[in-house]
Every structure is written in structure tokens, then in C-alpha cells.
Design a protein around this motif. Structure first.
Motif, PDB file in Angstrom:
ATOM      1  N   UNK A 246      44.078  46.949  49.237  1.00 18.64           N
ATOM      2  CA  UNK A 246      42.990  46.165  49.782  1.00 18.64           C
ATOM      3  C   UNK A 246      43.457  45.496  51.075  1.00 18.64           C
ATOM      4  N   UNK A 247      42.484  45.010  51.841  1.00 14.40           N
ATOM      5  CA  UNK A 247      42.776  44.436  53.159  1.00 14.40           C
ATOM      6  C   UNK A 247      43.800  43.301  53.056  1.00 14.40           C
ATOM      7  N   UNK A 248      44.846  43.412  53.835  1.00 17.49           N
ATOM      8  CA  UNK A 248      45.842  42.335  53.887  1.00 17.49           C
ATOM      9  C   UNK A 248      46.658  42.180  52.620  1.00 17.49           C
ATOM     10  N   UNK A 249      46.701  43.223  51.802  1.00 15.01           N
ATOM     11  CA  UNK A 249      47.374  43.096  50.507  1.00 15.01           C
ATOM     12  C   UNK A 249      48.865  43.390  50.540  1.00 15.01           C
ATOM     13  N   UNK A 250      49.344  43.856  51.669  1.00 21.92           N
ATOM     14  CA  UNK A 250      50.778  44.147  51.755  1.00 21.92           C
ATOM     15  C   UNK A 250      51.532  42.919  52.245  1.00 21.92           C
ATOM     16  N   UNK A 251      52.371  43.121  53.243  1.00 23.98           N
ATOM     17  CA  UNK A 251      53.189  42.005  53.697  1.00 23.98           C
ATOM     18  C   UNK A 251      52.375  40.932  54.417  1.00 23.98           C
ATOM     19  N   UNK A 252      51.173  41.300  54.878  1.00 26.68           N
ATOM     20  CA  UNK A 252      50.314  40.288  55.504  1.00 26.68           C
ATOM     21  C   UNK A 252      50.038  39.154  54.523  1.00 26.68           C
ATOM     22  N   UNK A 253      49.819  39.522  53.266  1.00 20.67           N
ATOM     23  CA  UNK A 253      49.494  38.515  52.270  1.00 20.67           C
ATOM     24  C   UNK A 253      50.687  38.014  51.495  1.00 20.67           C
TER      25      UNK A 253
ATOM     26  N   UNK B  54      61.141  44.259  59.540  1.00 27.63           N
ATOM     27  CA  UNK B  54      62.100  43.379  58.884  1.00 27.63           C
ATOM     28  C   UNK B  54      61.379  42.226  58.240  1.00 27.63           C
ATOM     29  N   UNK B  55      61.854  41.046  58.527  1.00 22.13           N
ATOM     30  CA  UNK B  55      61.293  39.881  57.862  1.00 22.13           C
ATOM     31  C   UNK B  55      60.355  39.090  58.761  1.00 22.13           C
ATOM     32  N   UNK B  56      59.963  39.664  59.900  1.00 23.78           N
ATOM     33  CA  UNK B  56      59.169  38.841  60.828  1.00 23.78           C
ATOM     34  C   UNK B  56      57.932  39.557  61.373  1.00 23.78           C
ATOM     35  N   UNK B  57      57.301  40.309  60.534  1.00 20.84           N
ATOM     36  CA  UNK B  57      56.134  41.043  61.019  1.00 20.84           C
ATOM     37  C   UNK B  57      54.910  40.181  61.249  1.00 20.84           C
ATOM     38  N   UNK B  58      54.727  39.162  60.425  1.00 20.74           N
ATOM     39  CA  UNK B  58      53.477  38.394  60.520  1.00 20.74           C
ATOM     40  C   UNK B  58      53.287  37.791  61.897  1.00 20.74           C
ATOM     41  N   UNK B  59      54.378  37.196  62.430  1.00 19.46           N
ATOM     42  CA  UNK B  59      54.248  36.507  63.697  1.00 19.46           C
ATOM     43  C   UNK B  59      53.956  37.465  64.842  1.00 19.46           C
ATOM     44  N   UNK B  60      54.183  38.758  64.599  1.00 19.01           N
ATOM     45  CA  UNK B  60      53.926  39.748  65.648  1.00 19.01           C
ATOM     46  C   UNK B  60      52.536  40.357  65.524  1.00 19.01           C
ATOM     47  N   UNK B  61      51.747  39.906  64.549  1.00 18.07           N
ATOM     48  CA  UNK B  61      50.476  40.578  64.280  1.00 18.07           C
ATOM     49  C   UNK B  61      49.612  40.765  65.533  1.00 18.07           C
TER      50      UNK B  61
END
Lengths: 413, 962, 68
Positions: free
Chosen positions: A64-71, A362-369
């Protein structure tokens, strides 16, 4: 109180239009297929439509939308990296984040809190200075601060660290922020949907077909799609997609875990990170203490939680904030992350024509969205790597042209 | 009103012992065994908490740990669950999250604005204009959170224990007890864990008028005697399920981490509320909650109550409570009310049954339930009552089973999710399995135990699983949505039916998306009394089955766990060198170097003058430094040489017996990771040192390579058993000569030689190496001799004014000599060519770690470590990691810098772009304040470039003591 | 403590050094890993599935005594 909310009060059974379309049928052909409806994939779809007029796009999502590392991430946004490539890229991202609520018409709770990377030894202090100097030179607000500054900014912090490796100083990054991760994905999904992008949830990609080194079609559990352009934005699952194309990369998958406490009244306004203690902590807008640590030690494609993680994290947190010992952990969870040897992402073109990668986060994907979406959209539209991401190309490993982010990494998220 | 009943059979309270405490400023008296809630109810205090979003008054719901309505706090602890916490004498409790106290909570004004606070309202406003958000955020943060943490609260760490067992039975109710009884006396280690203070589960409080229930518990307890192998842990809950059947049991004294061969989940069910308008009023409770209050604490929470019945259990509860002396006037049956004999018995007590009816709303007076409104076949009558008992259905306590990998399916007949498949070694027993009657519960527990026995390879009778119940135990849709709201699905988060509907219409139409948008199930009770109804609502909205609506992922923990319990006792290793006590006695300024403690210098606070003093003693006289933190590795065996050739970059073929050489190690990407000295003791015996921080890794790597290559070599880590002292300075040979008869002449003991001898009775290895630029000896010795040898050296050198020196002086001495420090002058990507160590790489060797990478890296070196000097005053402001800026672009960084007494100017090392490395070239270093310092690229070493000092005194020091 | 490093080969064949050092198929599969038992200072080989974390094989390498 905004007019928007008043509608709920005065219009009976009011609801806003659906945030995202969920079309019943999959078309035979799309100009671009994006694998992964996380923040990155959705952001790319949005910028493809907004900046390049490409909206015949399908975003395929097996869950579902945003269900991976985004969430699953701990929502920290910062740009205090060590290499110029990293700083420039993430700083451009941070600037997009600042305007994102208005841009997407959804409050993402982008909140600048100030980000402290604590230094407990001469060598971490040196690394902090290195990052501060690179940041400052590139116009990013970072500085090395002493114990007094930290004690002023976060008086609750026990700088003696329970008698273990006392805090000598910190890298202070004023723009360091947190945001509501889900809202970022939903906001991009809604805007992309409004522009005509189709988002297909519960649609799994099982194969990618090529002819003469060019992408030809994508095979899903709901049928085949003809397309000559595919973006893989599935950090945590990248190796599986690469395997469909016979490509190899240095990416290894590791679990990254996090946990939250029960909600308590806000007392921590800053974001506190300690690389040597392997922890980072902030307090969410709901009042939960959001905490994480470094990667799990072993390669593993799994979302399982471990007791060792949560117990050692608490052990460390109590050194900094001993008064939390009676505060309870409510929930722990894990994400799967793409790790690269130089702790920098893998973005852009690949040896397969028409196949683009947005991976290795790695561990910093969200901030690069936002910035990954924007630069990947530009790369896809022009067929040339956006200048902000040229250093991150997959080909760098073959030539030993690694990005030197590794020295500062450990944890920082 | 609520009141205390006369003594109940099996009650948990001790009426002989009173405990006084206060709540919201008022004094209360509890009996020993009371929980905070029951003690307050005994004094007719029903309103105990305020809800999270709208600050609505809340009372008892489950009287267990299944909801988070009643959270209280003291001055040091917060988010205490009043339903399970025993009040402590003299302690003042108050409700969490109120503005001005429970009674006059200003936060309750928010209820007036609920219509403009729809689900996810915070996503829809407060962001335009952008500049205002921080102000809104400040306000919102005042409303965030539940309890307030006291930032001065003392730390508490509980100890943690580890346990192993054959079978772990989670849940001590009817099924769990039956399982344990079957396992008793079988020479097995069995642990039965139950979160309640006593065994029995529902057997205890749902006696259903059956006096045998209590005797079942008693009989089970009796069978768990000393030799039964059964250990009972009450007041402990299984917090999560982790890999390899590892389950932390959280109890009042901390966590017991159990690893079990087999696990039986007899975790039972959570009773679920009905949803209607004002279903959260104090006085509206789960039927099982009332039973808990009655049978555990002898509390009658109302004068006159109505039961909302969605299942047959409602009738049994009614009969049970009537027998206990409570007044129940009416059963509102959501079905046809045809419950045969049960119905007759209920009628016999004068209780009215209204079939085909449901409660659609409730109203309050004075903050507690006053009346309910029904929808019946004929109308919408109101019934006056101060208690409403909800008996409409159950949800499985399946969190642990889910975490263990169980799959569940929805059984439409009983209206419940039941396990479909479980991983091997894991079994489910009891109502979680969809069995309900006492006999079936017992039989299911026995069958689960049999399965466990077979799984352990033991003989066991074939206990057949009882059939799953064939009646409906959960109403398919106990939800009466109300157009005016306050119909709560999630009490933690104040989520109403309309919120879920709005979320669904706005696109959040799957279980996970709905959870995240509407925050249903996200609160402290993790949806125990919310998720099932939310799933039913979602299924209806999606026009699909409950099964297809899907569930959200279950994650640890079952109930929240204090951080101090998870952390356990603190344990940090700290390594001290053999001479630690000597350093302390000398008032050394000790610094942490990884796990080690090392003297920074031998003065408190380490002023710069102390460093230069120590430095000067080494340059002009003699000093000693404790270098025991070095890795020390012994290699024995015919293949010791091939192992070194593989692990290190240089060639060892020319290294003769009795000689040493500088070595370094790279990883497979060619990055420099370690350096040290290798000494050839004999043909098949080498002695190797490694940097302090990499010592452990170096040992592991050498051992791994030996195994991988199948080499005949033993790699022995001597780091902790061998101490080391570096004796350095032009007078070092004199000091040494006074302690040994060894011939120290240059011919007998040349530079880079290694010799074995005794120093004042201590057996030592002497390595004539040193990185401080003076004649020096590294002395290695068995650790226990350290303090004596240290003193002996100081005594022997007293005439020469010998002085110990610390790390800071050593760094300065090393820097003058141009020696790099791996990890400081190199970073995570530096290769030997960049570090100026290309001379130590022998690419003609056929095979060594990093060779293929180094071959490439050699051809594309882009930066280099070089020396620099700065005679300008601003040079003193240069710090490590300041950047070299060329044409506005970052062109390198300073890796080491210091003022050199020898050069009388600032010197340092910097890693800079290759194009800038010409000796004499001027470069700009950017200072912290943004100013620039001009430096000049310089040749290294800065001190004694021809290495004369190593030979200076060798001749004349030939053993004056002999 | 584990290490997964493969031995440095004498010859790389067709592969470039960069490809050999960095690239791999990182999808879930049974992988051969070296594990270290600290108490006995013993390295041994473990076959582990990186998708399920199941250990499907353990192999003790020859000890020094045996190989001598």
C-alpha cells in the motif's frame, strides 16, 4: 481555523475527494512505469507531471502507499553530510521540504528542531568539525558546539552520559527537522493523481523484459505493461528488481529498527543523535519518543524485530536521559534498507537503456524524498543524469570512484 | 452508585489491611490487593481519566490491561494503568493529560469544536502561511502526549535474566492450566506465565455460578508442586515473540528472557465494546470488566444495570452477577433472544429481555451514565440505568501468535479470527482456538500439551482437539453509527465511526492506510479493543468480508514495557593497562580511547605546557609511555609467513630472523585499515602489533584468513596478556643498559632489531623501533610485570630525569617525525597511495588482500597526504579537519596539526588534491571563523629527515653498566 | 561476530576489480558466511538464508591441529 475544516462542520457527511485514485484496470501502455509507491516513487511521478508534462505514468505498489520505508523511518531531515556531493543534494532537498506543505496542500508538520550529533571522543569531535567545515563552506548552517551550548539547548540531557564517555561537544545543525512521513507520501500521491498519474496498489512487479539492452515491458501480477521507461524506487527490495534485469550492484539489505514510547507531554524539542552510542531520539507531534539505532549486524531481508535492539537502545538512551527509565516503549518495528559501500545512494541511469535506479538509500532515504523525486524526474525526462546526482551513479563502483560519505556515517538518519 | 460488595468467594483483596492514598487531591482507602481503579470505585468515584483528543471523562472499560482509559501519574512516574496498578501507601495520584485537573479539565472545551476537528484535521490546516506553522505547532504540542515525565526522576534499572525451558505456556486460564497439568511430572521444564496476579484467567471471574471453577484453579496449582517441573510466573506478561521462540516475560522485578523449545499460546480473548453514541461514558463497561471488578475486588460498579447482549455469554454474565448480588434489570438482545434454558433462568430473576434491539445512544448526568436509548422493533425507548454491560463479542489476543508467524482466518460461525497455520513447535490452545465451553477448553489445552510432547520427541496420548464452537460468540456488527458522533471505535485515540468513514472516503481504504490516517489502534493499548470493530467497519465500507478487510501487522509489545526494564543493569567494559595504577598515582589525565583508558598527559587538565614539557624530555633526555593498548599478536607455525604475505601488503621475504618492519593492512577495497610492526622471531614464529582500535579486528582477520586458506598457523591474541612500554629519547639506551646485560651496541642490536632479555628480572622482548623520532625501544612483557617494570624504568632513569609522557606528547613527537596515524590522518576511504605508503605495497606478490583494488587505485591517485608548515600567527588557529580551499572549492583537509617546538612554527599533515602537493606551494586553510590561513606544503619528516637520531647514541652507550 | 569476505582470488578472469570487489546479487538466497565463536576463537562456515534467517548448514573448518 481554516475554511477547509469548516466544511466538515457545516456540510453534512462531508469528506474531501479521495487523496489518490485507485484505477480498476491496468493499461496496456504507459510512458513511464515507476515501481514502488513510497515517497520517492510518488514524488518522481509528481515532478514528472509538474515539471515535464509527463503524466501517462503508472506507479506500481505491491503493498500500500507509503508502506515501505516511507512509513517506517524516524522522519529526520537534515543536510549536514560530509561530502560536497551529499551536502548539496540533501540541502536542495531540505529547501524543497520547507515549502512542501503548501506545495502539496497537506500539512506535513515540517518542524525545524535543531539537530545535535553528540561527540564523545576526540575522533568524533574531529569528524564533527569536518562536517561542520564542509557544511559552512557550502552555505549550510552547521557548527561545532561545546558542552555548554548543548546543556543550554537541551537541559534535560545528562552530558556526563552516566559516567561513560561524557559528551565533549556536538555538531549542531540548526535546520535539522522532522516531518510526518505518511503525509509526505499521501501529499505526493494526491498531487500526482490529480495530474493524471495512476497509482496501482497491490500490484507486484514480477519481471522486466528487455530487447537489445532496452526496456520493453514490465510484467505484473495483474498483467503485462508495455513501456520503454522504468524507474525502480523500491529501497529495501532493490536487489530483487535488479535481478530481473541480470544487473548486479553493491547493495546489501539490512534491517533497520526503531521504536516509540507511549505518548508523553512534549519535553524534547531538539533532535539528539549519538553516533558512538548508536542512537537517535526525537519527540513526535503525538508526544511519542521516536528512537532508533544503527543497522542490524547481519544482512537480512526481513521486517522482524529483535529484543536485543530495543534493550540495547534503551540502555544507551538512559545514559543520556536517565529519567525516562519508567517511561514505556509501546511499539517497535523494522524496515529493510539498501546499504552501499560508500553510504551514498545509487541514482540515475543504468547499463540497461530506459531503466533508472533510485536506490541505495541506506538509512537516510526519507530526507531525500522531494529531491530524489525531482532529480529522478529530470533524469528520466531528459535521459541524462541530473547534475546533483551524477556522483551517485551505479557505474562509480566499477571505477572505484566512491563517494566519501562513509567516514561520517555510523548513525545519523 | 458504585460500592463495595460483601466478601466474594476467591476475592483478591485482603480486607484486614488498608492502604491510604490520594487521587486528584482527595484521600482514598484501598484494601491490600486493590488496584487504584477498584479502590476509587469503592468510594463511588467513577470518572478516573480523560480521553486523549477531546478530554472526555472516562471510567472503567475492561478493568484489565486491555484499554488505556485510566492512566494516572505520580510526581515521578507517569502513564500508570490504574486498572492494574496497586496503590502505594501515601502516594498522590492524578489523572494524566488534564488542563486544571480531572474535574475541570479545560481541555474538554475541545469537544465543542469537534465538528471542525475531523479525522486528520491537522493535515488540512495550520500550514498557510508557512511562517505561522511554528506558532500553531507550539499550541498543538501543548495538547500532544498523555502523561508528563518528570525530568528529575531518578533512574531505575531492573536486572534481566535469561531462562531456557522445554515448554512455555502463555496464559494461565482454563486451557493453559490444562496444558500445564498434562505436562507436569514429565521431567520437563515448563513455565506457565500469566499477566494477572493469580492463575485462572476467566475461570476465576466467569465462575458462571459454578463453584467448581475455583476448585479447578486450586487443583491445578496443587499439581504444580516442586517435582512437577512446572514453574508458575504470575504478574508477568509475554511482551513479544522473537526469533527462535524467544519471549521476554515482563514482571514486577524486571524481564526474564525465556527461550523455549515449544510454546503454547493460551492467550485467550479480549472482550470488545459495542459502538454507539456516548459509548464511552463512565458506567458503560465490558461485561468481563464488571466480572473482574466483582470477583476480584468485590466492587459493584452500579446500582442498576442493563446488559447489551450480542452473544450467549451475556446471559451467563447476567446470571453470574445476579448471583453475586448485583441488580440487573434488562437484557437488550441484539439477536432474537432465544437462548433456551438460559433465557428462562434470566427471566426467573425478573429480568426483562428485549430481543432484536440495540443501544443507539447513552446519556449522562453528573459525568456518569444516566440512561440509554434503544432501537427496538417497535421504537426507541429510553431506559434509566447507571450501568451498561457490553457483551457483544471478542477479539483474539493473537499478537504473539502473529509475531511468531501464525496465519489467521475469520470463522464466520463464531465471528472470530482463529489460527490457521503455525510454525512448528508452536501451538494454540483455548478460546484463541475458537473453543469456549469449560470441557472444550480443558480438552484443547490437553491436546496442545500432547502436541508439544510429540514435538519434543516424547510419548504422548493422542488427545483429540475438541471441536470448535458452533455458536456465534461475537456479533457480526455491534456498531450503531450515530449521525451526531461520539460513537467511539478507539477509546485511546477518540476515533469515531465517522472518522473511519471520512478516512475511507478520502482514499484510506485499506487496513494499514486507515490505521495511519485515522490513528485507529495507534494508542497505548495498541487497538486491543478497537481494531476488531475498525476491521468490521472497513469490511462493510469496502463491501467485503472481515477476512478480506485484513488486519494490521502485530508488533511487540503486548503491553508497553518500561525502558529501565528493557535496558537492564548497566554493563560497560572498560579496559585498563597493566600500569593503570601507576598512572593514577601520578595524577595522569586519563582519556578514553575506545574501551581503553590512557594517560593524555601526567598533569590534571593537560595544559599545553605539560605537553611540551613531556615532549622536551623525550627530545632531549628520556621518557616512557605506556603503549599496552597496542594489539599484540603471536603467529606460530609453518605457514605463519604465507599468512602474513596474504594479510599484509608488503613482502616479508627479506625480513630476517631477529628483525622487524613496518606493516599495514588494507581491506578488499584497498582502504587502509591498520598498521603496526611485524617481527620475525624465528622461521615459523612472528610477532605482530596492531593499532589499539583495530587490534581485535586484526586478530579476527588473521584467524579467518588462516582458516580460509587452510594454513598451518596458530594466531594468538596477546593484547591483554602482554604489556608494552616505549622507552624513547637520546638517553634511552643508558637507562636500558642499567637494567640489562644485553649488548645494546648497534652491531649487536641494530635499528629495527628484536631481542629477548630480562630487565630487572622481567622477561621482555625489546623492539628497536619507535615512531617519535628518537632512539627508542618498545619493551613488551607479561602484563603482570608491568607495574614493577614501570617503576624500575623510572628508578633507573631518575638520574637522567626520566619522565612518563602521555598520548598528546606522543602525537606531537610523531607528527614532527611525519608518521601518520591510521584513522586520524586517513579516513574510511584512504588507500596507501594517497597516504604516501605506496612503498609498502608489493603488487608483484601473487595474492594478498586488496591486491586487485590497489592495482586500480595505484593508477588513479587523486589526492595525497602531505606535510605543511605555517609561520603566520593565524596558524595557531588551524585545527584538525579544517578545509583546504583552492579557487573557492574544497581541495583537501588538515588531518593533524600542532605547534612544533622543533620547527618553531605550526606543522601538520593534510590530505589534498594531487595537483596541489608540490613542496613549497602555498595553500589556504579555512579557519572556524571563516578566515584563511596561508600554509606551505612541506616535506616530511619535519624532524630528523635522515633518521640520524636512531643511531646517534648507539655507539657511546655500549653498556656502561656491564 | 561474522565476516562474509571471500578470499582474494589470484586471478579475476573476465571480471574487473571494481565489479569483483563491489558487485553482487544481493537478493535473498542461501549465502555462505564465516561466523566466529569468541569463546573458542573458532571461525566456522554457516549457510544462512538471507531471506528467512534460517541456518541451513554449519561446517567446521579444519582446526590448526588437524591441518598440521
Amino acid at each position: 481555523m481554516s475554511l477547509r475544516l469548516l466544511k466538515y462542520a457545516f456540510i453534512e457527511d462531508y469528506a474531501e475527494p479521495r487523496y489518490f485514485n485507485t484505477p480498476d484496470t491496468l493499461n496496456d501502455t504507459y510512458d513511464v512505469v515507476i515501481i514502488g509507491a513510497g515517497g520517492h516513487g510518488l514524488a518522481c511521478a509528481y515532478y514528472l507531471a509538474r515539471d515535464h508534462g509527463i503524466s501517462n505514468v503508472a506507479v506500481l505498489e505491491k503493498g500500500y502507499i507509503g508502506g515501505g520505508n516511507t512509513g517506517r523511518n524516524t522522519t529526520i531531515i537534515r543536510s549536514n553530510y560530509m561530502t560536497p556531493e551529499g551536502v548539496l543534494f540533501y540541502d536542495a532537498g531540505l529547501k524543497l521540504f520547507r515549502d512542501l506543505s503548501c506545495e502539496l496542500d497537506i500539512n506535513i508538520f515540517y518542524s525545524e528542531r535543531g539537530h545535535y550529533t553528540l561527540a564523545h571522543s576526540d575522533s568524533t569531535l574531529r569528524t564533527a568539525r569536518w562536517r561542520a567545515e564542509v557544511n559552512k563552506h557550502l552555505g549550510v548552517a552547521s557548527e561545532l558546539v561545546g558542552e555548554e551550548h548543548i546543556a543550554r539547548a537541551c537541559p534535560e540531557l545528562h552530558t556526563d552520559c552516566g559516567g561513560n564517555q561524557p559528551i565533549l561537544g556536538a555538531l549542531y545543525h540548526a535546520p535539522g527537522a522532522v516531518a510526518r512521513h505518511d503525509a509526505v507520501a499521501w501529499g505526493y500521491a494526491r498531487k500526482a493523481s490529480q495530474a493524471g498519474v495512476e497509482i496501482h496498489q497491490k500490484t507486484e512487479v514480477v519481471g522486466i523484459e528487455t530487447r537489445a539492452g532496452r526496456v520493453e515491458s514490465v510484467i505484473t501480477n495483474r498483467g503485462r505493461i508495455h513501456t520503454d521507461t522504468v524507474l525502480s524506487a523500491v529501497a529495501g527490495h532493490t536487489p530483487g528488481v535488479l535481478k530481473m534485469l541480470g544487473l548486479e550492484s553493491p547493495i546489501e539489505i539490512y534491517p533497520l529498527q526503531a521504536c516509540v514510547t507511549e505518548p508523553i507531554k512534549p519535553w524534547l524539542d531538539t533532535i539528539i543523535v549519538s553516533g558512538s552510542m548508536h542512537l537517535y531520539i526525537s519527540q513526535s507531534s503525538r508526544g511519542e519518543m521516536v528512537m532508533g539505532a544503527s543497522l542490524d549486524p547481519m544482512e537480512l531481508h526481513s521486517h522482524r524485530s529483535t529484543f536485543e535492539f530495543v534493550s540495547s537502545l534503551c540502555d544507551q538512551v538512559l545514559d543520556l536521559f536517565p529519567f525516562l527509565s519508567e517511561v514505556k516503549i509501546n511499539r517497535q518495528w523494522a524496515g529493510m534498507v539498501d546499504m552501499t559501500p560508500d553510504f551514498a545512494p545509487i541514482m540515475g541511469t543504468t547499463p540497461v537503456d530506459g531503466f533508472f535506479l533510485d536506490a541505495g538509500w541506506g538509512t537516510w532515504g526519507f530526507k531525500a524524498t522531494p529531491i530524489s523525486g525531482k532529480t529522478m524526474a529530470n533524469t528520466i525526462a531528459t535521459g541524462r543524469n541530473d547534475e546533483l546526482i551524477t556522483a551517485f551513479n551505479l557505474s562509480r563502483f566499477e571505477g572505484f570512484h566512491l563517494v566519501g560519505e562513509k567516514g561520517a556515517a555510523s548513525v545519523g538518519h | 452508585m458504585a460500592s463495595r460488595l460483601p466478601p466474594q468467594p476467591g476475592e483478591w483483596i485482603d480486607r484486614g489491611t488498608s492502604i491510604n492514598f490520594s487521587f486528584e487531591g482527595k484521600g482514598y482507602r484501598a484494601f491490600k490487593g486493590d488496584v487504584i481503579t477498584s479502590a476509587l470505585l469503592a468510594a463511588d468515584r467513577l470518572s478516573i481519566g480523560r480521553s486523549f483528543k477531546y478530554h472526555r471523562l472516562r471510567g472503567v472499560l475492561s478493568a484489565a490491561n486491555h484499554d488505556a482509559n485510566l492512566l494516572v501519574e505520580t510526581t515521578t512516574r507517569t502513564n500508570i494503568r490504574a486498572d492494574i496498578e496497586h496503590p502505594e501507601p501515601g502516594v498522590s495520584y492524578r489523572a494524566v493529560n488534564t488542563f486544571g485537573g480531572l474535574k475541570r479539565d479545560a481541555g474538554s472545551l475541545l469537544q465543542l469544536f469537534s465538528s471542525v476537528l475531523p479525522v486528520g484535521f491537522y493535515y488540512k490546516t495550520f500550514y498557510r502561511p508557512r511562517a505561522l506553522f511554528p506558532i500553531w505547532e507550539k499550541l498543538l504540542r501543548r495538547f500532544a502526549g498523555l502523561g508528563a515525565v518528570n525530568t528529575d526522576a531518578p533512574i531505575r534499572r531492573w536486572s534481566r535474566r535469561n531462562r531456557f525451558c522445554d515448554v512455555l505456556v502463555i496464559g494461565g486460564g482454563a486451557a493453559g492450566l490444562a496444558a500445564a497439568r498434562t505436562l507436569a511430572g514429565r521431567s520437563l521444564e515448563v513455565i506457565v506465565v500469566d499477566e494477572n496476579p493469580r492463575l485462572g484467567g476467566r475461570l476465576h471471574y466467569q465462575g458462571q455460578g459454578d463453584p467448581t471453577a475455583l476448585s479447578v484453579i486450586a487443583a491445578a496449582e496443587e499439581s504444580f508442586g516442586r517435582d512437577s517441573g512446572i514453574e508458575v510466573l504470575t504478574a508477568h506478561f509475554a511482551a513479544g515473540f522473537y526469533a527462535d521462540n524467544s519471549v521476554p516475560l515482563v514482571g514486577p522485578d524486571g524481564i526474564i528472557q525465556v527461550q523455549a523449545k515449544c510454546v503454547i499460546f493460551a492467550t485467550g480473548l479480549y472482550e470488545q465494546p459495542a459502538v454507539f453514541r456516548n459509548n464511552d461514558l463512565p458506567g458503560i463497561m465490558l461485561a468481563s470488566g464488571v466480572q473482574r471488578l466483582v470477583h476480584r475486588y468485590a466492587i459493584a460498579p452500579f446500582d442498576s444495570a442493563v446488559v447489551l447482549a450480542g452473544n450467549r455469554e451475556a446471559y451467563r454474565v447476567t446470571l453470574d452477577l445476579v448471583q453475586a448480588g448485583l441488580n440487573i434489570t434488562t437484557i437488550v438482545d441484539m439477536g432474537d433472544g432465544s437462548h433456551g434454558e438460559l433465557r428462562e433462568r434470566v427471566n426467573g430473576h425478573g429480568i426483562t429481555v428485549i430481543p432484536q434491539a440495540t443501544v443507539i445512544s447513552a446519556r449522562a448526568r453528573g459525568g456518569r451514565l444516566a440512561a440509554i436509548r434503544l432501537r427496538t422493533e417497535t421504537g426507541k425507548p429510553e431506559i434509566t440505568c447507571d450501568g451498561l454491560l457490553m457483551s457483544v463479542g471478542w477479539a483474539p489476543a493473537a499478537g504473539l501468535a502473529y509475531q511468531a508467524g501464525a496465519t489467521m482466518e475469520f470463522d464466520e460461525t463464531i465471528g472470530q479470527l482463529v489460527p490457521r497455520e503455525l510454525p512448528s513447535g508452536l501451538f494454540v490452545a483455548g478460546s484463541l482456538n475458537g473453543v469456549f465451553d469449560d470441557d472444550a477448553l480443558r480438552a484443547d489445552g490437553e491436546a496442545a500439551a500432547s502436541d508439544a510432547l510429540k514435538c519434543l520427541g516424547l510419548v504422548s496420548p493422542d488427545n483429540l482437539r475438541p471441536r470448535r464452537s458452533i455458536e456465534r460468540h461475537s456479533h457480526p456488527y455491534p456498531i450503531a453509527a450515530h449521525s451526531r458522533g461520539w460513537d467511539f471505535v478507539d477509546f485511546d485515540e477518540d476515533v469515531q465511526v465517522g472518522d473511519l468513514r471520512t478516512a475511507w472516503r478520502e482514499g484510506f481504504d485499506s487496513a494499514e492506510l486507515m490505521k495511519r490516517y485515522a490513528t485507529v489502534g495507534m494508542g497505548p493499548s495498541q487497538g486491543k479493543t478497537a481494531n476488531m470493530n475498525a476491521q468490521r467497519i472497513l469490511a462493510r465500507l469496502n463491501e467485503t468480508s472481515v477476512q478480506a478487510a485484513g488486519v494490521t501487522t502485530s508488533r511487540p509489545f503486548t503491553h508497553p514495557v518500561p525502558m529501565g526494564m528493557l535496558a537492564g543493569r548497566r554493563f560497560r567494559p572498560r579496559w585498563r593497562t597493566p600500569m593503570h595504577a601507576c598512572h593514577v598515582a601520578r595524577q595522569a589525565d586519563l582519556m578514553e580511547a575506545g574501551t581503553w583508558l590512557r594517560p593524555r598527559s601526567y598533569t590534571r587538565k593537560t595544559p599545553e605546557s605539560a605537553i611540551t614539557d613531556e615532549y622536551a624530555r623525550v627530545r632531549h633526555g628520556v621518557g616512557i609511555i605506556d603503549v599496552s593498548t597496542l594489539g599484540k599478536i603471536e603467529l606460530f607455525g609453518a605457514d605463519a609467513l604465507p599468512l602474513l604475505e596474504y594479510a599484509y601488503t608488503c613482502s616479508f621475504t627479506k625480513l630476517g630472523t631477529g628483525m622487524t618492519r613496518y606493516i599495514f593492512m588494507v581491506d578488499d577495497t584497498g582502504t587502509l585499515v591498520d598498521d603496526g610492526v611485524a617481527a620475525r622471531v624465528s622461521d615459523d614464529h612472528f610477532y605482530v602489533t596492531a593499532t589499539s582500535s583495530h587490534a581485535q579486528a586484526a586478530v579476527l582477520k588473521l584467524q579467518l584468513y588462516a582458516v580460509q586458506l587452510g594454513l598451518d598457523v596458530a594466531v594468538i591474541d596477546r593484547t591483554f596478556r602482554v604489556g608494552a612500554i616505549n622507552l624513547a629519547g637520546p638517553l634511552s639506551a643508558q637507562v636500558l643498559a642499567s637494567l640489562t646485560g644485553l649488548d645494546l651496541s648497534a652491531q649487536a642490536f641494530p635499528y629495527l632489531g628484536i631481542r629477548f632479555c630480562q630487565l630487572d628480572g622481567t622477561p621482555v622482548r625489546l623492539l628497536r623501533v619507535g615512531f617519535v623520532g628518537e632512539l627508542g625501544y618498545e619493551i613488551h612483557f607479561p602484563a603482570s610485570y608491568g607495574p614493577a617494570l614501570w617503576r624500575a624504568l623510572l628508578n633507573a632513569g631518575a638520574a637522567h630525569d626520566i619522565r612518563p609522557f602521555g598520548v598528546d606528547a606522543q602525537r606531537l613527537l610523531r607528527l614532527e617525525k611525519g608518521h601518520l596515524i591510521v584513522g586520524q590522518d586517513t579516513d574510511g576511504t584512504t588507500n596507501p597511495y594517497e597516504a604516501g605508503l605506496g612503498w609498502g605495497v608489493n603488487l608483484s606478490k601473487s595474492r594478498f588482500v586488496g591486491r586487485h583494488s590497489l592495482k586500480v587505485l595505484k593508477t588513479q591517485t587523486a589526492r595525497k597526504l602531505v606535510g605543511f608548515t605555517c609561520s603566520e600567527p593565524e596558524g595557531r588557529m588551524i585545527e584538525e579537519c579544517h578545509l583546504v580551499i583552492e579557487g573557492g572549492v574544497i581541495a583537501g583537509r588538515v588531518t593533524s596539526v600542532a605547534y612544533s617546538p622543533y620547527c618553531s612554527e605550526v606543522i601538520g599533515l593534510m590530505m589534498v588534491d594531487l595537483a596541489l602537493t608540490r613542496t613549497g606551494r602555498e595553500l589556504k586553510v579555512k579557519l572556524t571563523d571563516g578566515g584563511l590561513a596561508a600554509v606551505r606544503v612541506a616535506k616530511t619528516p619535519f624532524y630528523d629527515p635522515d633518521n640520524q637520531r636512531q643511531h646517534l647514541h648507539a655507539q657511546q652507550t655500549v653498556n656502561t653498566a656491564k | 561476530m561474522t565476516g562474509v569476505s571471500a578470499l582474494e582470488p589470484e586471478f579475476l578472469g573476465d571480471s574487473s576489480a571494481g565489479a569483483w570487489v563491489f558487485n553482487r546479487d544481493g537478493s535473498p538466497m542461501v549465502r555462505s558466511e564465516w561466523w566466529y565463536h569468541r569463546a573458542t576463537q573458532l571461525w566456522f562456515k554457516v549457510q544462512r538464508h538471507t531471506g528467512t534467517d534460517q541456518i541451513v548448514g554449519v561446517e567446521l573448518a579444519r582446526t590448526n591441529e588437524e591441518s598440521g
